[in-house]
Design a protein around this motif. Sequence first.
Motif, mmCIF file in Angstrom:
data_model
loop_
_atom_site.group_PDB
_atom_site.id
_atom_site.type_symbol
_atom_site.label_atom_id
_atom_site.label_comp_id
_atom_site.label_asym_id
_atom_site.label_seq_id
_atom_site.Cartn_x
_atom_site.Cartn_y
_atom_site.Cartn_z
ATOM 1 N N SER A 86 -30.899 64.993 59.199
ATOM 2 C CA SER A 86 -29.602 65.388 58.639
ATOM 3 C C SER A 86 -29.535 65.065 57.156
ATOM 4 O O SER A 86 -28.815 65.700 56.410
ATOM 5 N N GLU A 87 -30.285 64.079 56.734
ATOM 6 C CA GLU A 87 -30.437 63.763 55.319
ATOM 7 C C GLU A 87 -31.927 63.754 55.014
ATOM 8 O O GLU A 87 -32.722 63.272 55.823
ATOM 9 N N PRO A 88 -32.330 64.292 53.876
ATOM 10 C CA PRO A 88 -33.759 64.297 53.548
ATOM 11 C C PRO A 88 -34.293 62.870 53.447
ATOM 12 O O PRO A 88 -33.591 61.978 52.962
ATOM 13 N N PRO A 89 -35.514 62.654 53.891
ATOM 14 C CA PRO A 89 -36.077 61.306 53.794
ATOM 15 C C PRO A 89 -36.378 60.949 52.342
ATOM 16 O O PRO A 89 -36.576 61.815 51.496
ATOM 17 N N THR A 90 -36.380 59.660 52.070
ATOM 18 C CA THR A 90 -36.771 59.183 50.743
ATOM 19 C C THR A 90 -38.054 58.381 50.895
ATOM 20 O O THR A 90 -38.241 57.658 51.873
ATOM 21 N N ASP A 103 -42.360 61.531 43.810
ATOM 22 C CA ASP A 103 -41.123 62.317 43.743
ATOM 23 C C ASP A 103 -41.410 63.766 43.377
ATOM 24 O O ASP A 103 -40.841 64.694 43.939
ATOM 25 N N GLU A 104 -42.318 63.953 42.427
ATOM 26 C CA GLU A 104 -42.683 65.308 42.005
ATOM 27 C C GLU A 104 -43.328 66.077 43.163
ATOM 28 O O GLU A 104 -42.967 67.226 43.437
ATOM 29 N N LEU A 105 -44.271 65.439 43.852
ATOM 30 C CA LEU A 105 -44.945 66.097 44.976
ATOM 31 C C LEU A 105 -43.969 66.409 46.103
ATOM 32 O O LEU A 105 -44.033 67.478 46.723
ATOM 33 N N ALA A 106 -43.052 65.495 46.371
ATOM 34 C CA ALA A 106 -42.072 65.713 47.437
ATOM 35 C C ALA A 106 -41.131 66.860 47.101
ATOM 36 O O ALA A 106 -40.789 67.673 47.965
ATOM 37 N N GLU A 107 -40.727 66.951 45.842
ATOM 38 C CA GLU A 107 -39.789 68.002 45.426
ATOM 39 C C GLU A 107 -40.471 69.362 45.359
ATOM 40 O O GLU A 107 -40.016 70.328 45.955
ATOM 41 N N VAL A 108 -41.575 69.434 44.637
ATOM 42 C CA VAL A 108 -42.263 70.711 44.449
ATOM 43 C C VAL A 108 -42.882 71.198 45.755
ATOM 44 O O VAL A 108 -42.886 72.391 46.047
ATOM 45 N N GLY A 109 -43.390 70.258 46.539
ATOM 46 C CA GLY A 109 -44.049 70.625 47.792
ATOM 47 C C GLY A 109 -43.097 70.914 48.937
ATOM 48 O O GLY A 109 -43.522 71.379 49.990
ATOM 49 N N ASN A 113 -38.420 70.162 53.855
ATOM 50 C CA ASN A 113 -38.420 71.372 54.691
ATOM 51 C C ASN A 113 -39.588 71.374 55.666
ATOM 52 O O ASN A 113 -39.445 71.805 56.809
ATOM 53 N N THR A 114 -40.748 70.906 55.208
ATOM 54 C CA THR A 114 -41.913 70.844 56.082
ATOM 55 C C THR A 114 -41.670 69.870 57.236
ATOM 56 O O THR A 114 -42.018 70.165 58.382
ATOM 57 N N LEU A 115 -41.060 68.728 56.954
ATOM 58 C CA LEU A 115 -40.759 67.762 58.011
ATOM 59 C C LEU A 115 -39.718 68.310 58.975
ATOM 60 O O LEU A 115 -39.799 68.072 60.192
ATOM 61 N N PHE A 116 -38.756 69.062 58.475
ATOM 62 C CA PHE A 116 -37.762 69.695 59.341
ATOM 63 C C PHE A 116 -38.447 70.695 60.276
ATOM 64 O O PHE A 116 -38.180 70.725 61.476
ATOM 65 N N GLU A 117 -39.337 71.517 59.726
ATOM 66 C CA GLU A 117 -40.089 72.470 60.547
ATOM 67 C C GLU A 117 -40.908 71.739 61.608
ATOM 68 O O GLU A 117 -40.937 72.134 62.775
#
Length: 154
Positions: A86-90, A103-109, A113-117
Amino acid sequence: MPLPENGAPWPPPQFAGEFRDMRIDDAWYAGDRDRLTKIYAGDQTRADGSRRLWGRRPPAPGRPDNRMHIPLAGDIANTSAALLFSEPPTFTVPDSSTQARLDELAEVGGIANTLFEAAEVSAALGGVYLRVTWDAQLAERPLLTVVHADSAIP
């Protein structure tokens, strides 16, 4: 464990039962009426003797198929993933330069969304695998990808 020989059967015989169950779960998750009909065509009755809706023969050509499918399995899997993420992981690490790159890899990659899928597929099939891949022609960074449980052996 060595890689299997070329031409080895898929799924491996010792996992055939689990993969059969995942094929059934996947048909319900996809909500595909034709796949459900094919799966249950050979098993038309339940253990209690009652007939299965999707085990009945399809109607003759030109006649309407009055069976209705409600895609509840897909909705349940999606709701499960939505509750889990429900909230994106940090992701945090002590080093500031490493944190900036993470942070850059998590945002750009699009890791959220991948973890939600992955969570939705796992809820539907009973498992999922995450793998890191890197294709320099596609992106200048590693990619986190989802592999469905019926496409891999741990």
